[in-house]
Design an enzyme around this catalytic site. Structure first.
Site, PDB file in Angstrom:
ATOM      1  CG  PHE A 136     -12.204 -19.326 -83.222  1.00  0.00           C
ATOM      2  CD1 PHE A 136     -10.938 -19.102 -83.961  1.00  0.00           C
ATOM      3  CD2 PHE A 136     -12.773 -18.153 -82.639  1.00  0.00           C
ATOM      4  CE1 PHE A 136     -10.296 -17.844 -83.805  1.00  0.00           C
ATOM      5  CE2 PHE A 136     -12.181 -16.908 -82.508  1.00  0.00           C
ATOM      6  CZ  PHE A 136     -10.902 -16.707 -83.186  1.00  0.00           C
ATOM      7  N   GLY A 144     -15.562 -12.137 -72.518  1.00  0.00           N
ATOM      8  CA  GLY A 144     -16.250 -11.982 -74.187  1.00  0.00           C
ATOM      9  C   GLY A 144     -15.905 -10.676 -74.966  1.00  0.00           C
ATOM     10  CB  SER A 145     -16.699  -7.314 -75.304  1.00  0.00           C
ATOM     11  OG  SER A 145     -18.234  -7.531 -75.478  1.00  0.00           O
ATOM     12  NE  ARG A 251     -15.440  -8.836 -85.513  1.00  0.00           N
ATOM     13  CZ  ARG A 251     -14.725  -8.306 -84.835  1.00  0.00           C
ATOM     14  NH1 ARG A 251     -13.964  -7.239 -85.335  1.00  0.00           N
ATOM     15  NH2 ARG A 251     -14.789  -8.500 -83.515  1.00  0.00           N
ATOM     16  CB  ILE A 345     -46.047  -8.265 -92.171  1.00  0.00           C
ATOM     17  CG1 ILE A 345     -45.674  -6.874 -92.458  1.00  0.00           C
ATOM     18  CG2 ILE A 345     -46.901  -8.849 -93.459  1.00  0.00           C
ATOM     19  CD1 ILE A 345     -44.872  -6.608 -93.545  1.00  0.00           C
ATOM     20  CD  GLU A 371     -17.492 -14.209 -85.777  1.00  0.00           C
ATOM     21  OE1 GLU A 371     -16.277 -13.188 -85.793  1.00  0.00           O
ATOM     22  OE2 GLU A 371     -17.321 -15.304 -86.155  1.00  0.00           O
ATOM     23  CG  ASP A 375     -23.785  -2.115 -77.085  1.00  0.00           C
ATOM     24  OD1 ASP A 375     -24.499  -1.468 -77.991  1.00  0.00           O
ATOM     25  OD2 ASP A 375     -24.078  -2.556 -76.237  1.00  0.00           O
TER      26      ASP A 375
END
Ligand code: TGC
Ligand code: FAD
Length: 392
Positions: A136, A144-145, A251, A345, A371, A375
């Protein structure tokens, strides 16, 4: 990696919310991951190799297009089944879940939802069977964003389009037979196209040097005057809502997948805390370690409830993009925090491949970015509750 002794936590008896079919599907995938994935995944990640031999098995367990109708080769299942499959695959490795969620939500979904009947018949059965893998292409080097700024474009040449541009960070690209590509037409409207390997001028160079998702192949899509036949245009969608609609589905799957990674980290940390002794007693007896484990199981339980409810809403076609966005952001962040605490741990052993922790942690650094970044998802929720758009 040491023997896979995974036992899934279910603190609130959430199994009672699942149908027998859901549990059967989940347990089948869980058993497959234990048998086929756990023994090889650490070495694949260390070598930065995509375990191609697993593609056939992924198809056989129904991981490609679980909710696509049976007549096109899909599983005809509901959304909770899809979520549970993603959860179990990501319990094994986020890269494996990536391969399956790209194939299902970002390649099969747009062909099914926006494609012509001829396109559905030509591509979906081959994708469902794993004969073909797809990818895709939305993200670009400078977009990008903000995918709306994309510069990849098509020009109408009568019986075909000429495609130019480049996509970056594309999962499955190096070995995909087809790519669902988003590009602007001469009017600046975003359109989807199916680009096939072998078309002249189309190349897919691999991206090297990743410290994350090392068992998933990532690459670029480069289009240099590629002639794409007109019948490869997805006819039934125009605009940014096309690719963003696919992201809703992916998502949603990721919100379940992240729980799988978190459960694996918690389960490993819980067992280690009981077996590892310091100062003459199991470290799980120390209050500081108990605090970490108590917070982990609380957050996992909250995330399980969130996704189950989201699955119900999605089955009823009522889940909003903003609700899906919240679950993706919350659950991936939750899983990353748990991976970091679980790493502590395990002490020094936590940085080795004897345990799955560090691999999950590094993988989740991609999952929290792709995806839609953490932010961006905060801003989507912010916009939804205030009515104010912080993007423009
Ligand atoms: P905006 O003006 O808000 O919206 C443009 C049009 O799109 C519609 N829309 C949606 N439709 C369906 N689903 C959604 N989630 C939608 N969000 C918006 C909107 O109604 C509008 O429609 P119309 O008819 O009015 O034109 O768009 P914007 O440019 O302001 O951007 C909004 C923003 C920032 C939220 C969006 O661009 C965004 O989500 N950015 C993040 C980009 C992203 O997530 N990229 C992912 C790339 S793929 C990937 O990472 C795969 S990794 C896979 C793996 O390996 O697993
Ligand atoms: P940028 O958009 O440059 O963001 C950089 C930083 O700025 C981030 O912290 C971001 O949150 C912040 N920022 C940006 N805008 C704002 C704002 N308005 N307000 C506040 N902060 C802001 N893409 C595909 O199309 N297909 C794929 O298959 C695919 N697979 C991927 C696989 C991997 C391993 C990775 C790492 C990425 C993949 N992506 C894919 C790309 C992914 O979707 C993008 O990386 C992501 O959308 C972010 O874009 P960017 O990396 O350009 O970051």
């Amino acid at each position: 990696m040491a023997q896979d002794r995974f036992q899934a936590p279910d603190y609130y008896q959430l199994d009672e919310l699942l149908t027998d079919e859901h549990k059967l599907i989940r347990d089948t995938v869980r058993a497959w991951v234990k048998k086929e994935v756990s023994p090889i995944i650490e070495e694949a990640c260390q070598k930065c190799e995509f375990p191609k031999h697993l593609v056939k098995g992924l198809a056989e367990i129904g991981a490609f297009g679980p909710y696509i109708p049976v007549e096109y080769g899909g599983g005809g299942l509901d959304q909770i089944s899809y979520g549970l499959i993603m959860q179990e695959l990501e319990r094994g490795d986020s890269g494996l879940r990536s391969t399956a969620s790209v194939q299902s939500s970002l390649v099969m979904y747009p062909i099914y939802t926006y494609g012509s009947e001829e396109q559905r018949k030509k591509y979906l059965p081959k994708l469902a069977s794993g004969e073909w893998l797809g990818c895709f292409g939305l993200t670009e080097p400078d977009h990008g964003s903000n995918p709306n700024g994309m510069v990849t474009n098509i020009k109408d040449k009568g019986d075909h389009y000429v495609l130019n541009g480049a996509k970056m960070w594309i999962s499955n690209a190096p070995f995909a037979q087809i790519a669902v590509v988003w590009a602007k037409d001469e009017e600046g409207v975003i359109r989807g196209l199916i680009v096939e390997r072998g078309m002249k001028g189309f190349t897919t160079p691999e991206t090297h040097g990743k410290w994350s998702l090392r068992a998933s192949a990532t690459g670029e899509l480069v289009f240099d005057n590629v002639q794409v036949p007109k019948e490869n245009l997805l006819p039934n969608v125009k605009g940014l809502k096309g690719p963003l609609g696919c992201l809703n589905s992916a998502r949603f799957g990721i919100s379940w997948g992240a729980i799988g990674a978190a459960m694996d980290c918690y389960d490993s940390a819980l067992r280690y805390s009981k077996e590892r002794k310091q100062f003459g007693r199991p470290i799980g007896g120390f209050q500081l370690q108990q605090k970490k484990l108590a917070e982990m199981i609380t957050e996992i339980t909250k995330a399980q409830l969130l996704t189950w409810r989201l699955g119900v809403l999605k089955n009823e076609n009522r889940a909003t993009p903003a609700q899906i966005s919240m679950a993706k952001r919350n659950n991936v962040n939750m899983a990353l925090e748990i991976a970091r605490e679980a790493r502590q741990i395990h002490g020094g052993m936590g940085i080795t491949g004897e345990y799955p922790i560090m691999r999950h942690m590094m993988n989740l650094e991609s999952v929290i970015t792709y995806e839609g970044t953490h932010d961006i998802h905060l801003l989507i929720t912010g916009m939804d509750v205030t009515g104010e758009n912080a993007f423009s």
